[in-house]
Design a protein around this motif. Structure first.
Motif, PDB file in Angstrom:
ATOM      1  N   LEU A 259     -39.038   2.972  -9.590  1.00 16.99           N
ATOM      2  CA  LEU A 259     -38.828   3.339  -8.190  1.00 16.99           C
ATOM      3  C   LEU A 259     -37.336   3.454  -7.878  1.00 16.99           C
ATOM      4  CD1 LEU A 259     -41.548   1.355  -6.233  1.00 16.99           C
ATOM      5  CD2 LEU A 259     -41.440   3.789  -6.702  1.00 16.99           C
ATOM      6  N   LEU A 260     -36.539   2.601  -8.502  1.00  9.56           N
ATOM      7  CA  LEU A 260     -35.098   2.665  -8.321  1.00  9.56           C
ATOM      8  C   LEU A 260     -34.568   4.021  -8.796  1.00  9.56           C
ATOM      9  CD1 LEU A 260     -32.578   0.839  -7.588  1.00  9.56           C
ATOM     10  CD2 LEU A 260     -32.322   0.571 -10.049  1.00  9.56           C
ATOM     11  N   VAL A 261     -35.023   4.399 -10.006  1.00  9.72           N
ATOM     12  CA  VAL A 261     -34.598   5.680 -10.566  1.00  9.72           C
ATOM     13  C   VAL A 261     -35.077   6.824  -9.663  1.00  9.72           C
ATOM     14  CG1 VAL A 261     -34.835   7.242 -12.526  1.00  9.72           C
ATOM     15  CG2 VAL A 261     -34.534   4.797 -12.914  1.00  9.72           C
ATOM     16  N   GLY A 262     -36.333   6.720  -9.225  1.00  5.47           N
ATOM     17  CA  GLY A 262     -36.886   7.727  -8.315  1.00  5.47           C
ATOM     18  C   GLY A 262     -36.062   7.838  -7.040  1.00  5.47           C
ATOM     19  N   GLY A 263     -35.675   6.684  -6.524  1.00  4.08           N
ATOM     20  CA  GLY A 263     -34.878   6.652  -5.292  1.00  4.08           C
ATOM     21  C   GLY A 263     -33.525   7.306  -5.474  1.00  4.08           C
TER      22      GLY A 263
ATOM     23  N   ILE B  59     -37.701  10.252   3.752  1.00  2.00           N
ATOM     24  CA  ILE B  59     -38.873   9.373   3.808  1.00  2.00           C
ATOM     25  C   ILE B  59     -40.140  10.160   3.511  1.00  2.00           C
ATOM     26  CG2 ILE B  59     -40.266   7.914   5.319  1.00  2.00           C
ATOM     27  CD1 ILE B  59     -37.642   7.241   6.814  1.00  2.00           C
ATOM     28  N   THR B  60     -40.216  11.365   4.084  1.00  3.63           N
ATOM     29  CA  THR B  60     -41.388  12.203   3.825  1.00  3.63           C
ATOM     30  C   THR B  60     -41.522  12.482   2.335  1.00  3.63           C
ATOM     31  OG1 THR B  60     -41.018  13.239   5.970  1.00  3.63           O
ATOM     32  CG2 THR B  60     -42.546  14.337   4.478  1.00  3.63           C
ATOM     33  N   LEU B  61     -40.383  12.802   1.741  1.00  3.50           N
ATOM     34  CA  LEU B  61     -40.365  13.090   0.302  1.00  3.50           C
ATOM     35  C   LEU B  61     -40.925  11.905  -0.475  1.00  3.50           C
ATOM     36  CD1 LEU B  61     -39.344  15.537  -1.212  1.00  3.50           C
ATOM     37  CD2 LEU B  61     -37.138  14.445  -1.448  1.00  3.50           C
TER      38      LEU B  61
ATOM     39  N   HIS C  42     -60.364  -1.395  -9.251  1.00  2.00           N
ATOM     40  CA  HIS C  42     -60.500  -1.893  -7.891  1.00  2.00           C
ATOM     41  C   HIS C  42     -59.110  -1.947  -7.283  1.00  2.00           C
ATOM     42  CE1 HIS C  42     -61.890  -4.561  -4.641  1.00  2.00           C
ATOM     43  NE2 HIS C  42     -60.803  -5.276  -4.892  1.00  2.00           N
ATOM     44  N   VAL C  43     -58.860  -1.105  -6.253  1.00  2.00           N
ATOM     45  CA  VAL C  43     -57.539  -1.131  -5.608  1.00  2.00           C
ATOM     46  C   VAL C  43     -57.624  -1.926  -4.316  1.00  2.00           C
ATOM     47  CG1 VAL C  43     -55.665   0.243  -4.648  1.00  2.00           C
ATOM     48  CG2 VAL C  43     -56.958   1.104  -6.584  1.00  2.00           C
ATOM     49  N   PRO C  44     -56.985  -3.088  -4.278  1.00  2.00           N
ATOM     50  CA  PRO C  44     -57.028  -3.871  -3.043  1.00  2.00           C
ATOM     51  C   PRO C  44     -56.132  -3.246  -1.978  1.00  2.00           C
ATOM     52  CG  PRO C  44     -55.733  -4.998  -4.713  1.00  2.00           C
ATOM     53  CD  PRO C  44     -56.200  -3.723  -5.325  1.00  2.00           C
ATOM     54  N   ILE C  45     -56.430  -3.536  -0.709  1.00  2.00           N
ATOM     55  CA  ILE C  45     -55.680  -2.964   0.413  1.00  2.00           C
ATOM     56  C   ILE C  45     -54.192  -3.309   0.317  1.00  2.00           C
ATOM     57  CG2 ILE C  45     -55.352  -3.103   2.933  1.00  2.00           C
ATOM     58  CD1 ILE C  45     -57.694  -1.408   2.074  1.00  2.00           C
ATOM     59  N   TRP C  46     -53.907  -4.543  -0.134  1.00  2.00           N
ATOM     60  CA  TRP C  46     -52.494  -4.924  -0.197  1.00  2.00           C
ATOM     61  C   TRP C  46     -51.721  -4.040  -1.159  1.00  2.00           C
ATOM     62  CZ3 TRP C  46     -50.613  -6.192  -4.906  1.00  2.00           C
ATOM     63  CH2 TRP C  46     -51.469  -6.743  -5.867  1.00  2.00           C
ATOM     64  N   ALA C  47     -52.384  -3.555  -2.216  1.00  2.00           N
ATOM     65  CA  ALA C  47     -51.683  -2.697  -3.183  1.00  2.00           C
ATOM     66  C   ALA C  47     -51.392  -1.338  -2.555  1.00  2.00           C
ATOM     67  CB  ALA C  47     -52.516  -2.537  -4.446  1.00  2.00           C
ATOM     68  N   VAL C  48     -52.356  -0.837  -1.762  1.00  2.00           N
ATOM     69  CA  VAL C  48     -52.134   0.433  -1.063  1.00  2.00           C
ATOM     70  C   VAL C  48     -50.960   0.276  -0.095  1.00  2.00           C
ATOM     71  CG1 VAL C  48     -53.138   2.121   0.525  1.00  2.00           C
ATOM     72  CG2 VAL C  48     -54.558   1.059  -1.230  1.00  2.00           C
ATOM     73  N   GLY C  49     -51.002  -0.810   0.673  1.00  2.00           N
ATOM     74  CA  GLY C  49     -49.924  -1.080   1.631  1.00  2.00           C
ATOM     75  C   GLY C  49     -48.590  -1.209   0.933  1.00  2.00           C
ATOM     76  N   LEU C  50     -48.606  -1.902  -0.189  1.00  2.00           N
ATOM     77  CA  LEU C  50     -47.372  -2.134  -0.945  1.00  2.00           C
ATOM     78  C   LEU C  50     -46.798  -0.809  -1.454  1.00  2.00           C
ATOM     79  CD1 LEU C  50     -45.975  -4.848  -1.752  1.00  2.00           C
ATOM     80  CD2 LEU C  50     -46.805  -4.392  -4.046  1.00  2.00           C
TER      81      LEU C  50
ATOM     82  N   SER D  21     -42.584   2.922  -1.059  1.00  2.00           N
ATOM     83  CA  SER D  21     -42.014   4.265  -1.161  1.00  2.00           C
ATOM     84  C   SER D  21     -41.287   4.645   0.126  1.00  2.00           C
ATOM     85  CB  SER D  21     -43.062   5.314  -1.559  1.00  2.00           C
ATOM     86  OG  SER D  21     -44.321   4.991  -1.078  1.00  2.00           O
ATOM     87  N   ALA D  22     -41.821   4.189   1.272  1.00  2.00           N
ATOM     88  CA  ALA D  22     -41.090   4.444   2.522  1.00  2.00           C
ATOM     89  C   ALA D  22     -39.742   3.731   2.490  1.00  2.00           C
ATOM     90  CB  ALA D  22     -41.907   3.961   3.718  1.00  2.00           C
ATOM     91  N   GLY D  23     -39.764   2.499   1.970  1.00  2.00           N
ATOM     92  CA  GLY D  23     -38.524   1.729   1.865  1.00  2.00           C
ATOM     93  C   GLY D  23     -37.502   2.436   0.985  1.00  2.00           C
ATOM     94  N   VAL D  24     -37.975   2.966  -0.134  1.00  2.00           N
ATOM     95  CA  VAL D  24     -37.084   3.703  -1.036  1.00  2.00           C
ATOM     96  C   VAL D  24     -36.493   4.903  -0.304  1.00  2.00           C
ATOM     97  CG1 VAL D  24     -37.082   5.213  -3.068  1.00  2.00           C
ATOM     98  CG2 VAL D  24     -38.129   2.966  -3.201  1.00  2.00           C
ATOM     99  N   GLY D  25     -37.339   5.608   0.454  1.00  2.00           N
ATOM    100  CA  GLY D  25     -36.881   6.767   1.215  1.00  2.00           C
ATOM    101  C   GLY D  25     -35.789   6.393   2.207  1.00  2.00           C
ATOM    102  N   ILE D  26     -36.001   5.311   2.938  1.00  2.00           N
ATOM    103  CA  ILE D  26     -35.018   4.892   3.929  1.00  2.00           C
ATOM    104  C   ILE D  26     -33.723   4.461   3.241  1.00  2.00           C
ATOM    105  CG2 ILE D  26     -34.476   3.139   5.668  1.00  2.00           C
ATOM    106  CD1 ILE D  26     -37.474   3.117   6.379  1.00  2.00           C
TER     107      ILE D  26
END
Lengths: 407, 242
Positions: free
Chosen positions: A291-295, A335-337, A367-375, A380-385
């Motif tokens: 994610l760092l590299v992506g950012g 952020i959209t990106l 099984h994808v838990p909700i917290w993983a989706v939120g995370l 990714s929004a955090g990386v965008g900002i």
């Protein structure tokens, strides 16, 4: 209002450079997909294992011979033993044991008429096995003490065996061959499914003594024992009692470690969760780097974009865009990106997890838990900002006169 | 009260060792409804003056009152608001947003004015019709000729009903026929009551205006009525207010 408009502008700008946008967000896509895939698999495992272990109840205790003899340098010759006599002693001398079931594991081919099948395992058990491991017979019955005492040639099979051997709609009473020994089917177990590469429906159960004659005398020296304590509060007491008794019976000097393992349901759960937890942590670290590299990729492209669109920024400012309008426009773009990347990554990761779970036989569904989706979304929004703020600030600070003159 | 009041305006650029005096005590008053050309060779300070009038820049010293607002005291954000409400820019190079159709280009100032989508659409459409591009609304700049692009830019400048239409060499990138058409459009807009300020170095373009101000070395050296001002097509709306 202006905010919403900025969002539209950002989307339009991203669409205008579609290929570049996709490539830019690839880092985020891969990072998020990786984390979601691993988390979905690990969570699936954890979920199923937890369900199963909770199914056997809080009073469940497993006693097994210690497998890794490599841990005993110099005493490799010593045969690690856990015998029927040990089992008998436990049930007689350790207080708090409600039920005890010794069993042995082995493999053999089963036959019916011209059909042959290699079951996942043959379990030689006593009449208690069904109750101690909390399993249900779907049709017919499990062995009784009478079956065992009279050395009756009977067997209880998993539902998959009935299918594989083509036993028809009513397998009860049919005589199948286990290796060369005939046995009458007296029960079919309830369907349980697969977990951790183990197919619980592909198991043949025979009376303990039949298994000993099937697999040979020395298999009776390395049995498994499952216990139920009389209550959850007595589990620790039983565990200690079993440990002391077995050390005494096996004549282990105080300086030597146990040659057996006693695990309570709680401990098994904890071990499983610990292993899966550390897998998640390691993967999390790797994904953090992705994610760092992506950012950084996003920041890079946003900087290029700001330079490319210097004139556009100048025009916007000339017709009345304030600094904050330009800042928000470019920030939203970043952020959209990264959010689009996160979204695609989420879908991709889930698909990947589901695919892996499906391809490996006996693997529980992803099984994808909700917290993983939120995370994933939050990250990714955090990386965008984080990586978008610098290019956006740069754009907002451009002098409109300079920007309009920019070639 | 005059629309534009520039008094004792200095603009000094600090170029490290030396200071460049781009404007050297400019005095200028423009009334509502005037049609003014600012002339001067390159380096005369006319671009600097245009940037000041257009509120893209603030003077080093002196006072600038635009439509009753003392501009030299405003911060960045307030200046942006003034540009949005009071000024309509027309540039030599059109400066339209690429890959954005005419309608959306014209809408741009209204976005920052905070108007609703529907109202923006409606006003942009009217502005485009006013410049004769009613049938080209969904065309992107690269699908339009130079003259059409400049018309879109003029529509954009007009759309938020500014106090001043400020054009910087509006015909600089156009051939002579198209230039004439664009200038006729400015003439029309002036007749309709708009205040027009042209910045140009071409005398025949400046002749479209009614008043001609010449700059040299950062000072106004001449300020006179053009031949047109005494002509017959002087509209009543633009009668001199003194």
């Amino acid at each position: 209002m202006v905010f919403l408009e900025n969002f539209r502008i950002a989307l339009a700008a991203l669409r205008a450079n579609l290929m570049r946008s996709i490539l830019t967000t690839l880092g985020i896509i891969i990072g998020v997909a990786a984390v979601v895939a691993v988390v979905s698999i690990v969570q699936g495992l954890q979920y199923t294992i937890t369900q199963q272990l909770q199914g056997v109840g809080a009073t469940f205790i497993a006693v097994s011979p210690k497998q890794d003899r490599g841990n005993f340098p110099g005493v490799a010759a010593r045969q690690v033993k856990l015998t029927s006599d040990d089992a008998q002693a436990i049930s007689e001398k350790v207080p708090g044991v409600k039920m005890m079931s010794p069993f042995i594991l082995g493999r053999a081919t089963v036959k019916f008429k011209d059909r042959k099948h290699n079951p996942f395992m043959i379990i030689g058990a006593t009449e208690n096995y069904q109750d101690v491991t909390n399993q249900t017979v779907d049709r017919g019955r499990f062995f009784s003490q009478v079956d065992l005492e009279n050395h009756r040639k009977v067997t209880v099979i998993g539902p998959k065996i009935a299918d594989e051997l083509n036993l028809g709609p009513n397998p009860l009473g049919k005589e199948i061959y286990i290796d060369v020994y005939p046995a009458t089917v007296i029960g079919v177990m309830e369907k349980k499914g697969q977990n951790l590469g183990m197919d619980f429906d592909d198991i043949v159960y025979v009376p303990f003594d039949s298994a000993v004659s099937l697999f040979g005398r020395n298999t009776a020296d390395q049995i498994q024992i499952r216990l139920l304590a009389t209550g959850p509060e007595r589990v620790e007491q039983v565990k200690d009692g079993v440990g002391r008794l077995l050390r005494q019976r096996h004549k282990i000097p105080a300086s030597e470690p146990d040659d057996f393992e006693v695990q309570t349901q709680d401990e098994i759960l904890k071990t499983v969760n610990k292993v899966l937890g550390s897998v998640t942590a390691v993967v999390g670290g790797v994904v953090g780097i992705a994610l760092l590299v992506g950012g950084i990729g996003i920041m890079n492209i946003m900087l290029v974009s700001v330079t490319e669109r210097t004139r556009e920024i100048g025009v916007r400012k000339a017709v009345g865009a304030r600094r904050q309008d330009v800042l928000v426009q470019f920030l939203i773009e970043a952020i959209t990106l990264s959010l689009i990347g996160g979204g695609i990554g989420l879908a991709l990761g889930y698909g990947l997890g589901a695919l892996v779970a499906k391809l490996i036989p006996g693997f529980p569904p992803a099984h994808v838990p909700i917290w993983a989706v939120g995370l994933a979304i939050g990250f990714s929004a955090g990386v965008g900002i984080f990586f978008g703020i610098y290019p956006a600030a740069k754009a907002s600070r451009l002098d409109p006169i300079e920007a309009l003159r920019y070639e | 009260m005059a629309l534009i009041e520039l008094h004792d305006i200095y603009k000094v650029y600090d170029m490290g060792a030396e200071k460049v005096h781009a404007l050297n005590g400019v005095e200028l008053t423009v009334e509502r409804g005037e049609y003014l050309a600012i002339m001067g060779s390159s380096g005369s300070g006319k671009s600097t003056l245009m940037n000041l009038i257009g509120c893209l820049d603030t003077p080093s010293s002196g006072s600038y009152v635009l439509n009753g607002t003392a501009v030299q005291e405003l911060d960045d954000t307030q200046l942006a608001g003034i540009r949005n409400k009071e000024i309509g820019f027309v540039f030599q190079t059109f400066n339209l947003l690429a890959r954005t159709d005419a309608l959306h280009n014209v809408e741009l100032p209204l976005i920052y004015a905070g108007l609703s989508r529907q109202e923006r659409r409606e006003r942009a459409r009217r502005a485009l019709e006013k410049v004769g591009l009613g049938s080209r609304m969904t065309h992107q700049p690269n699908e339009l000729s130079g003259g059409q692009r400049q018309r879109v830019a003029i529509a954009r400048a007009l759309v938020n009903d500014p106090s001043i239409l400020l054009a910087d060499e509006p015909t600089g990138n156009l051939d002579s026929t198209t230039s004439e058409e664009i200038m006729q459009l400015f003439d029309e807009l002036h007749r309709a009551g708009n205040t027009v300020v042209l910045v140009t170095h071409e005398p025949d373009i400046a002749e479209h205006a009614w008043r001609k101000v010449t700059l040299r070395d950062g000072k106004v050296t001449s300020d006179q009525a053009t031949a047109r001002a005494t002509g017959s097509d002087r509209p009543a709306a633009a009668a001199p207010v003194s």
